[in-house]
Structures are given as structure tokens and as C-alpha cells.
Design a protein around this motif. Sequence first.
Motif, PDB file in Angstrom:
ATOM      1  N   ASN A   1     -18.430  17.623  -6.422  1.00  0.00           N
ATOM      2  CA  ASN A   1     -17.304  17.202  -5.596  1.00  0.00           C
ATOM      3  C   ASN A   1     -16.678  15.932  -6.156  1.00  0.00           C
ATOM      4  O   ASN A   1     -17.255  15.246  -7.008  1.00  0.00           O
ATOM      5  CB  ASN A   1     -17.762  16.943  -4.157  1.00  0.00           C
ATOM      6  CG  ASN A   1     -18.245  18.207  -3.470  1.00  0.00           C
ATOM      7  OD1 ASN A   1     -17.640  19.260  -3.584  1.00  0.00           O
ATOM      8  ND2 ASN A   1     -19.356  18.095  -2.745  1.00  0.00           N
TER       9      ASN A   1
ATOM     10  N   ASN B   1     -21.873  20.555  -4.793  1.00  0.00           N
ATOM     11  CA  ASN B   1     -21.485  21.609  -3.866  1.00  0.00           C
ATOM     12  C   ASN B   1     -22.107  22.921  -4.337  1.00  0.00           C
ATOM     13  O   ASN B   1     -22.237  23.156  -5.547  1.00  0.00           O
ATOM     14  CB  ASN B   1     -19.963  21.756  -3.820  1.00  0.00           C
ATOM     15  CG  ASN B   1     -19.515  22.781  -2.782  1.00  0.00           C
ATOM     16  OD1 ASN B   1     -19.738  22.605  -1.594  1.00  0.00           O
ATOM     17  ND2 ASN B   1     -18.896  23.858  -3.239  1.00  0.00           N
TER      18      ASN B   1
ATOM     19  N   GLN C   1     -13.401  24.983  -2.119  1.00  0.00           N
ATOM     20  CA  GLN C   1     -13.867  23.723  -2.705  1.00  0.00           C
ATOM     21  C   GLN C   1     -14.365  23.938  -4.130  1.00  0.00           C
ATOM     22  O   GLN C   1     -14.142  23.106  -5.010  1.00  0.00           O
ATOM     23  CB  GLN C   1     -14.991  23.125  -1.847  1.00  0.00           C
ATOM     24  CG  GLN C   1     -15.456  21.752  -2.294  1.00  0.00           C
ATOM     25  CD  GLN C   1     -14.367  20.695  -2.155  1.00  0.00           C
ATOM     26  OE1 GLN C   1     -13.556  20.747  -1.226  1.00  0.00           O
ATOM     27  NE2 GLN C   1     -14.333  19.749  -3.077  1.00  0.00           N
TER      28      GLN C   1
ATOM     29  N   ASN D   1     -13.114  22.072  -7.492  1.00  0.00           N
ATOM     30  CA  ASN D   1     -14.044  21.367  -8.362  1.00  0.00           C
ATOM     31  C   ASN D   1     -13.988  21.874  -9.801  1.00  0.00           C
ATOM     32  O   ASN D   1     -14.054  21.091 -10.752  1.00  0.00           O
ATOM     33  CB  ASN D   1     -15.475  21.507  -7.822  1.00  0.00           C
ATOM     34  CG  ASN D   1     -15.692  20.738  -6.530  1.00  0.00           C
ATOM     35  OD1 ASN D   1     -14.874  19.906  -6.138  1.00  0.00           O
ATOM     36  ND2 ASN D   1     -16.795  21.014  -5.856  1.00  0.00           N
TER      37      ASN D   1
ATOM     38  N   HIS E   1     -21.432  19.388   4.129  1.00  0.00           N
ATOM     39  CA  HIS E   1     -21.300  18.558   2.926  1.00  0.00           C
ATOM     40  C   HIS E   1     -22.530  18.667   2.033  1.00  0.00           C
ATOM     41  O   HIS E   1     -22.406  18.788   0.809  1.00  0.00           O
ATOM     42  CB  HIS E   1     -21.083  17.095   3.317  1.00  0.00           C
ATOM     43  CG  HIS E   1     -20.744  16.217   2.149  1.00  0.00           C
ATOM     44  ND1 HIS E   1     -19.548  16.315   1.471  1.00  0.00           N
ATOM     45  CD2 HIS E   1     -21.452  15.232   1.532  1.00  0.00           C
ATOM     46  CE1 HIS E   1     -19.521  15.432   0.481  1.00  0.00           C
ATOM     47  NE2 HIS E   1     -20.671  14.765   0.498  1.00  0.00           N
TER      48      HIS E   1
END
Length: 225
Positions: free
Chosen positions: A23, A29, A52, A56, A101
Amino acid sequence: MHQHSEPNILYFGTPVVVISTMNEDGTPNLAPMSSAFWLGWRCVLGLGASSQTAYNLRRERQCVLNLPSQHEVAQVNRLALTTGSNPVPAFKAARGYRHVHDKFAASGFTPQESETVDAPRIRECPVQMEAVVEAIHHIADDDEMQRGRILNIEVRVQRVHLHPSILMKDRPDHVDPDKWRPLIMSFQKFYGLAPQQLHASSLSTIAEAVYRSPDVDRARMAAMA
């Protein structure tokens, strides 16, 4: 007779891959997916452009492709409806996704330091492939409703880590298909392989070395640099 049909999805069965990326804040992640295939030491990943992981990959240009076996299915399933995106995109929220997260803590997987990329490997996965992004293409840009939503990401593998339990005896560069039990996703459900091959394969009479890609030597030279 075959019957005309219009399935909503065409996921007839592919190995599950858990992609680890970094991240923007320097934390890892994890994202499970199954829209992947390999040609030599190249892999093509099909990802949603707003994920995400896609963000990334576009920024960091590197990842680890972790292949879980049947034994890691519970950990993979814990990641299934999680996303590293915050806020959660509306279309994902409508499908029940929640922001997480720390994906390692949520899944129960253990991070393991990589050798050529920043993203960590997953210790529990028998196959770990460190890779770098070589090309990114858009999919379905001909359709106005899908334009910009799907990415085809080509990565080049530059380091492969295999657990000894899946290797052929005295042949460390050969995976034993009688020992390797990949986790398979077929139409959104988890499956495994039969305990033995179904039929002798004529293709297996060709030596694996015939398919060796120049990327293997390229990866070796990069490691020596």
C-alpha cells in the motif's frame, strides 16, 4: 444435444492466487483472485481497475503471487469479502465487502520477507512467485458500460519459491503433480484436484526443458547483479 445457455459468469475453474502488494503507506495488502494464467515465466492477471491491488500494482510495479493449496482454504475464505480500499467502493459495499487494512491478521496468514520485491510472501502458501509488472492493458474498452473498469496486467516472475513437500524427489526444479494440490475456484466455489491423474498424458512425453523461457535466465542474472 447441447443446450443454449447464458451463464452470468464463465469461471470454469482456475487456481486461486493470493496477490500481495504494498500500500501507499508502506503496509502490505492481500487479495485473493482466480483470473490468472501463466505462459512461461509470465503471468496475466485480470483485475478490477478500482481495486486496491490494481492501484498498488500500477504504482509499485511489483507483487508476489502466492498459490495456496487445498489446506489453506479457510485462510483464503477469510479474505473473500474484504477490501483494502477505504472507503469501500459502492458496488463492493452492495455485495457485502468491508474494509480491512491488516489482511494478514484477518486471514491468519504469516508474512515472509521477499528477496527481490518489497511485498511480502505468504509463509503458508506452498508456491510463492515474486514478480514485476511489464504491461497493463484495458479490457472491454469497446463497451461503454465496461470501459476503464477491467485491467489485464502482465507480470514477469523473477523469483520462485517452492515448498519441498511438492517437489519431485532429487529434482528440485520440478513440481510433482501427484503432490501439488492447488486450491481451485469454479463458479465462486472452492474445489481441489483428484488424488491422482485421470489419464496418461501424451503431452507429458515432452521434456519440461523444451518450454524453458528466456525469462528464467534473465531472473537468474538479475539475482546475481
